[in-house]
Design a protein around this motif. Structure first.
Motif, PDB file in Angstrom:
ATOM      1  N   ALA A   1      73.453   7.435  32.010  1.00  0.00           N
ATOM      2  CA  ALA A   1      74.040   8.221  33.007  1.00  0.00           C
ATOM      3  C   ALA A   1      73.576   9.634  32.820  1.00  0.00           C
ATOM      4  N   MET A   2      73.211  10.267  34.068  1.00  0.00           N
ATOM      5  CA  MET A   2      72.684  11.543  33.947  1.00  0.00           C
ATOM      6  C   MET A   2      73.508  12.485  35.008  1.00  0.00           C
ATOM      7  N   ARG A   3      73.633  13.580  34.652  1.00  0.00           N
ATOM      8  CA  ARG A   3      74.494  14.658  35.680  1.00  0.00           C
ATOM      9  C   ARG A   3      73.132  15.396  36.235  1.00  0.00           C
ATOM     10  N   VAL A   4      73.499  15.799  37.652  1.00  0.00           N
ATOM     11  CA  VAL A   4      72.345  16.478  38.200  1.00  0.00           C
ATOM     12  C   VAL A   4      73.308  17.593  38.955  1.00  0.00           C
ATOM     13  N   VAL A   5      72.995  19.037  38.344  1.00  0.00           N
ATOM     14  CA  VAL A   5      73.441  19.840  39.223  1.00  0.00           C
ATOM     15  C   VAL A   5      72.318  20.872  39.721  1.00  0.00           C
ATOM     16  N   ASP A   6      72.485  21.336  41.042  1.00  0.00           N
ATOM     17  CA  ASP A   6      71.477  22.042  41.818  1.00  0.00           C
ATOM     18  C   ASP A   6      69.880  21.604  41.694  1.00  0.00           C
ATOM     19  N   GLY A   7      69.705  20.271  41.522  1.00  0.00           N
ATOM     20  CA  GLY A   7      68.587  19.621  41.551  1.00  0.00           C
ATOM     21  C   GLY A   7      67.951  19.387  39.742  1.00  0.00           C
ATOM     22  N   ARG A   8      68.819  19.649  39.029  1.00  0.00           N
ATOM     23  CA  ARG A   8      68.262  19.540  37.526  1.00  0.00           C
ATOM     24  C   ARG A   8      69.323  18.720  36.623  1.00  0.00           C
TER      25      ARG A   8
ATOM     26  N   VAL B   1      74.783  14.594  47.879  1.00  0.00           N
ATOM     27  CA  VAL B   1      74.863  15.061  46.604  1.00  0.00           C
ATOM     28  C   VAL B   1      74.242  13.735  45.612  1.00  0.00           C
ATOM     29  N   SER B   2      74.987  12.721  45.981  1.00  0.00           N
ATOM     30  CA  SER B   2      74.578  11.465  45.315  1.00  0.00           C
ATOM     31  C   SER B   2      73.040  10.941  45.547  1.00  0.00           C
ATOM     32  N   GLU B   3      72.586  11.061  46.619  1.00  0.00           N
ATOM     33  CA  GLU B   3      71.413  10.621  47.040  1.00  0.00           C
ATOM     34  C   GLU B   3      70.299  11.626  46.402  1.00  0.00           C
ATOM     35  N   VAL B   4      70.771  12.970  46.365  1.00  0.00           N
ATOM     36  CA  VAL B   4      69.601  13.919  45.900  1.00  0.00           C
ATOM     37  C   VAL B   4      69.769  13.865  44.418  1.00  0.00           C
ATOM     38  N   ALA B   5      70.876  13.375  43.633  1.00  0.00           N
ATOM     39  CA  ALA B   5      70.679  13.214  42.213  1.00  0.00           C
ATOM     40  C   ALA B   5      70.287  12.121  41.969  1.00  0.00           C
ATOM     41  N   LYS B   6      70.218  10.886  42.755  1.00  0.00           N
ATOM     42  CA  LYS B   6      69.420   9.562  42.255  1.00  0.00           C
ATOM     43  C   LYS B   6      67.956   9.886  42.501  1.00  0.00           C
ATOM     44  N   ALA B   7      67.444  10.887  43.418  1.00  0.00           N
ATOM     45  CA  ALA B   7      66.180  11.038  43.780  1.00  0.00           C
ATOM     46  C   ALA B   7      65.578  11.707  42.281  1.00  0.00           C
TER      47      ALA B   7
ATOM     48  N   TYR C   1      58.745  17.560  33.823  1.00  0.00           N
ATOM     49  CA  TYR C   1      59.969  17.667  33.028  1.00  0.00           C
ATOM     50  C   TYR C   1      60.880  18.943  32.928  1.00  0.00           C
ATOM     51  N   ASP C   2      59.973  19.954  32.879  1.00  0.00           N
ATOM     52  CA  ASP C   2      60.621  21.256  32.621  1.00  0.00           C
ATOM     53  C   ASP C   2      61.231  21.978  34.014  1.00  0.00           C
ATOM     54  N   MET C   3      60.792  21.382  35.082  1.00  0.00           N
ATOM     55  CA  MET C   3      61.361  21.655  36.300  1.00  0.00           C
ATOM     56  C   MET C   3      62.756  20.752  36.493  1.00  0.00           C
ATOM     57  N   LEU C   4      62.599  19.685  36.074  1.00  0.00           N
ATOM     58  CA  LEU C   4      63.730  18.622  36.462  1.00  0.00           C
ATOM     59  C   LEU C   4      65.218  18.835  35.304  1.00  0.00           C
ATOM     60  N   PHE C   5      65.001  19.280  34.353  1.00  0.00           N
ATOM     61  CA  PHE C   5      65.835  19.393  33.065  1.00  0.00           C
ATOM     62  C   PHE C   5      66.240  20.959  33.047  1.00  0.00           C
ATOM     63  N   SER C   6      67.786  21.035  33.165  1.00  0.00           N
ATOM     64  CA  SER C   6      68.095  22.235  32.865  1.00  0.00           C
ATOM     65  C   SER C   6      67.638  23.014  31.352  1.00  0.00           C
ATOM     66  N   ASP C   7      67.858  24.125  31.378  1.00  0.00           N
ATOM     67  CA  ASP C   7      67.645  24.742  30.019  1.00  0.00           C
ATOM     68  C   ASP C   7      68.827  24.514  29.228  1.00  0.00           C
TER      69      ASP C   7
ATOM     70  N   HIS D   1      56.488   2.633  31.161  1.00  0.00           N
ATOM     71  CA  HIS D   1      57.164   2.739  32.328  1.00  0.00           C
ATOM     72  C   HIS D   1      58.169   2.028  32.424  1.00  0.00           C
ATOM     73  N   ALA D   2      58.928   2.173  33.447  1.00  0.00           N
ATOM     74  CA  ALA D   2      60.197   1.619  33.729  1.00  0.00           C
ATOM     75  C   ALA D   2      60.201   0.917  35.060  1.00  0.00           C
ATOM     76  N   VAL D   3      61.092  -0.243  35.076  1.00  0.00           N
ATOM     77  CA  VAL D   3      61.277  -1.027  36.485  1.00  0.00           C
ATOM     78  C   VAL D   3      62.814  -0.523  36.690  1.00  0.00           C
ATOM     79  N   ILE D   4      63.084  -0.087  37.666  1.00  0.00           N
ATOM     80  CA  ILE D   4      64.505   0.514  37.903  1.00  0.00           C
ATOM     81  C   ILE D   4      65.037  -0.566  38.512  1.00  0.00           C
ATOM     82  N   HIS D   5      66.036  -1.283  38.014  1.00  0.00           N
ATOM     83  CA  HIS D   5      66.800  -2.402  38.997  1.00  0.00           C
ATOM     84  C   HIS D   5      67.897  -2.161  39.889  1.00  0.00           C
ATOM     85  N   TRP D   6      68.747  -0.992  39.444  1.00  0.00           N
ATOM     86  CA  TRP D   6      69.733  -0.443  40.307  1.00  0.00           C
ATOM     87  C   TRP D   6      70.191   0.983  39.734  1.00  0.00           C
ATOM     88  N   GLN D   7      70.544   1.718  40.742  1.00  0.00           N
ATOM     89  CA  GLN D   7      71.106   3.173  40.565  1.00  0.00           C
ATOM     90  C   GLN D   7      72.690   3.153  41.298  1.00  0.00           C
ATOM     91  N   ALA D   8      73.619   3.786  40.706  1.00  0.00           N
ATOM     92  CA  ALA D   8      74.743   3.985  41.531  1.00  0.00           C
ATOM     93  C   ALA D   8      74.849   5.422  41.049  1.00  0.00           C
TER      94      ALA D   8
END
Length: 144
Positions: free
Chosen positions: A113-120, A6-12, A30-36, A69-76
């Motif tokens: 911090a972003m919460r990801v549910v069902d890929g969105r 779940v964590s790896e999918v959410a980070k992706a 954007y429309d696909m990744l963000f929940s309505d 653009h962004a440079v991601i230093h880390w994700q947890a």
């Protein structure tokens, strides 16, 4: 699905948003990744705390900084909640918060911090060093 999966999918999902939507301007994605029913718990001033408000912010940033653009230093991740530390970069080529284009290269740090549910993406909390950004653009903030 295990918590690690779940964590790896959410980070992706969050990484795709950072790289392809924010960095590439792919608003169809954007429309696909963000929940309505997305909720931004820390919206920027003048923005609504919903999916439309976040999209408006993304478009405003890309209009002001076309090479944004962004440079991601880390994700947890803790389950479906992903925290990302990154540095945004861009060149000021459009108006931003009333500041005319300066042509200056900018960078500022963000933790979100972003919460990801069902890929969105369903929720967001964030802190950005906008003081540093405004200072780089020459905004006279009067702070001593």
């Amino acid at each position: 699905m295990q918590d690690t999966d779940v964590s790896e999918v959410a980070k992706a999902v969050v990484r795709r948003n950072t790289e392809e939507v924010q960095g590439g301007g792919d608003y169809d994605l954007y429309d696909m990744l963000f929940s309505d029913d997305f909720v931004d718990h820390t919206p920027q001033p003048g923005r609504t705390p919903d999916k439309a408000g976040a999209l408006e912010l993304y478009k405003t940033l890309r209009a002001a900084f076309p090479d944004f653009h962004a440079v991601i230093h880390w994700q947890a991740a803790d389950g479906n909640l992903v925290t990302t530390y990154k540095t945004y970069h861009g060149t000021h080529q459009g108006e931003f918060f009333g500041i005319a284009p300066t042509g200056k290269a900018i960078q500022f740090e963000t933790v979100d911090a972003m919460r990801v549910v069902d890929g969105r993406i369903t929720e967001h909390w964030g802190v950005a060093n906008l003081f540093s950004l405004m200072e780089q653009l020459g905004a006279g903030l009067g702070v001593r």
